[in-house]
Design a protein around this motif. Structure first.
Motif, mmCIF file in Angstrom:
data_model
loop_
_atom_site.group_PDB
_atom_site.id
_atom_site.type_symbol
_atom_site.label_atom_id
_atom_site.label_comp_id
_atom_site.label_asym_id
_atom_site.label_seq_id
_atom_site.Cartn_x
_atom_site.Cartn_y
_atom_site.Cartn_z
ATOM 1 N N CYS A 189 2.118 -1.818 3.247
ATOM 2 C CA CYS A 189 2.545 -2.129 1.885
ATOM 3 C C CYS A 189 1.400 -2.130 0.878
ATOM 4 O O CYS A 189 1.642 -2.330 -0.313
ATOM 5 C CB CYS A 189 3.289 -3.456 1.862
ATOM 6 S SG CYS A 189 4.899 -3.350 2.689
ATOM 7 N N PHE A 190 0.171 -1.907 1.316
ATOM 8 C CA PHE A 190 -0.945 -1.778 0.379
ATOM 9 C C PHE A 190 -0.728 -0.646 -0.605
ATOM 10 O O PHE A 190 -1.216 -0.675 -1.728
ATOM 11 C CB PHE A 190 -2.263 -1.530 1.110
ATOM 12 C CG PHE A 190 -3.025 -2.773 1.419
ATOM 13 C CD1 PHE A 190 -3.420 -3.633 0.421
ATOM 14 C CD2 PHE A 190 -3.350 -3.085 2.728
ATOM 15 C CE1 PHE A 190 -4.126 -4.782 0.704
ATOM 16 C CE2 PHE A 190 -4.054 -4.228 3.026
ATOM 17 C CZ PHE A 190 -4.436 -5.075 2.016
ATOM 18 N N LYS A 191 0.042 0.362 -0.213
ATOM 19 C CA LYS A 191 0.258 1.504 -1.100
ATOM 20 C C LYS A 191 1.021 1.121 -2.359
ATOM 21 O O LYS A 191 0.998 1.839 -3.344
ATOM 22 C CB LYS A 191 0.990 2.618 -0.361
ATOM 23 C CG LYS A 191 2.407 2.302 -0.018
ATOM 24 C CD LYS A 191 3.028 3.458 0.716
ATOM 25 C CE LYS A 191 4.500 3.226 0.923
ATOM 26 N NZ LYS A 191 5.117 4.387 1.517
ATOM 27 N N TYR A 192 1.669 -0.035 -2.368
ATOM 28 C CA TYR A 192 2.439 -0.459 -3.531
ATOM 29 C C TYR A 192 1.575 -1.042 -4.646
ATOM 30 O O TYR A 192 2.079 -1.327 -5.721
ATOM 31 C CB TYR A 192 3.519 -1.461 -3.132
ATOM 32 C CG TYR A 192 4.597 -0.808 -2.298
ATOM 33 C CD1 TYR A 192 5.371 0.222 -2.811
ATOM 34 C CD2 TYR A 192 4.829 -1.215 -0.997
ATOM 35 C CE1 TYR A 192 6.331 0.834 -2.055
ATOM 36 C CE2 TYR A 192 5.801 -0.607 -0.226
ATOM 37 C CZ TYR A 192 6.557 0.411 -0.764
ATOM 38 O OH TYR A 192 7.507 1.018 -0.006
ATOM 39 N N PHE A 193 0.271 -1.203 -4.430
ATOM 40 C CA PHE A 193 -0.596 -1.671 -5.505
ATOM 41 C C PHE A 193 -0.661 -0.665 -6.651
ATOM 42 O O PHE A 193 -0.832 -1.041 -7.795
ATOM 43 C CB PHE A 193 -2.010 -1.938 -4.981
ATOM 44 C CG PHE A 193 -2.175 -3.299 -4.411
ATOM 45 C CD1 PHE A 193 -1.956 -4.431 -5.168
ATOM 46 C CD2 PHE A 193 -2.557 -3.460 -3.095
ATOM 47 C CE1 PHE A 193 -2.104 -5.689 -4.635
ATOM 48 C CE2 PHE A 193 -2.712 -4.712 -2.549
ATOM 49 C CZ PHE A 193 -2.480 -5.829 -3.322
ATOM 50 N N THR A 237 10.752 -5.583 4.703
ATOM 51 C CA THR A 237 11.562 -6.611 5.351
ATOM 52 C C THR A 237 10.708 -7.476 6.266
ATOM 53 O O THR A 237 10.787 -8.715 6.229
ATOM 54 C CB THR A 237 12.713 -5.967 6.141
ATOM 55 O OG1 THR A 237 13.510 -5.192 5.248
ATOM 56 C CG2 THR A 237 13.574 -7.010 6.818
ATOM 57 N N LEU A 238 9.870 -6.838 7.097
ATOM 58 C CA LEU A 238 8.992 -7.598 7.985
ATOM 59 C C LEU A 238 7.985 -8.433 7.207
ATOM 60 O O LEU A 238 7.660 -9.555 7.606
ATOM 61 C CB LEU A 238 8.270 -6.663 8.945
ATOM 62 C CG LEU A 238 9.110 -6.131 10.098
ATOM 63 C CD1 LEU A 238 8.331 -5.093 10.872
ATOM 64 C CD2 LEU A 238 9.550 -7.257 11.000
ATOM 65 N N LEU A 239 7.513 -7.905 6.099
ATOM 66 C CA LEU A 239 6.565 -8.657 5.280
ATOM 67 C C LEU A 239 7.226 -9.879 4.643
ATOM 68 O O LEU A 239 6.623 -10.954 4.586
ATOM 69 C CB LEU A 239 5.983 -7.740 4.205
ATOM 70 C CG LEU A 239 4.724 -8.196 3.523
ATOM 71 C CD1 LEU A 239 3.612 -8.431 4.532
ATOM 72 C CD2 LEU A 239 4.288 -7.158 2.521
#
Length: 73
Positions: free
Chosen positions: A56-60, A10-12
């Motif tokens: 959110c880097f983990k979503y790569f 949400t913040l991103l």
């Protein structure tokens, strides 16, 4: 963890919309609401958006089926 993930996304998204408004119209909503960049509230908002981006880097490596998409290579 789902709460942290959703909060980070949400913040991103809010940060992305904020940058879109700056790029298209030159309107900085965060500074309008919290003051100039030297104010602590503005700096905290920017820090939270930056930490959310790092989180959110983990979503790569995320795939809908689960696991890593690089596993079979």
């Amino acid at each position: 963890m789902k709460i942290i993930d959703r909060a980070a996304l949400t913040l991103l998204i809010i940060g992305g919309i904020h940058l879109l408004l700056i790029g298209l119209f030159g309107v900085n909503v965060v500074e309008m609401l919290f003051g100039d960049a030297e104010q602590w509230a503005t700096r905290i908002v920017y820090i939270l958006i930056g930490v959310s981006a790092l989180w959110c880097f983990k979503y790569f490596s995320f795939t809908p089926k689960g696991g890593s998409r690089l596993r079979d290579r």
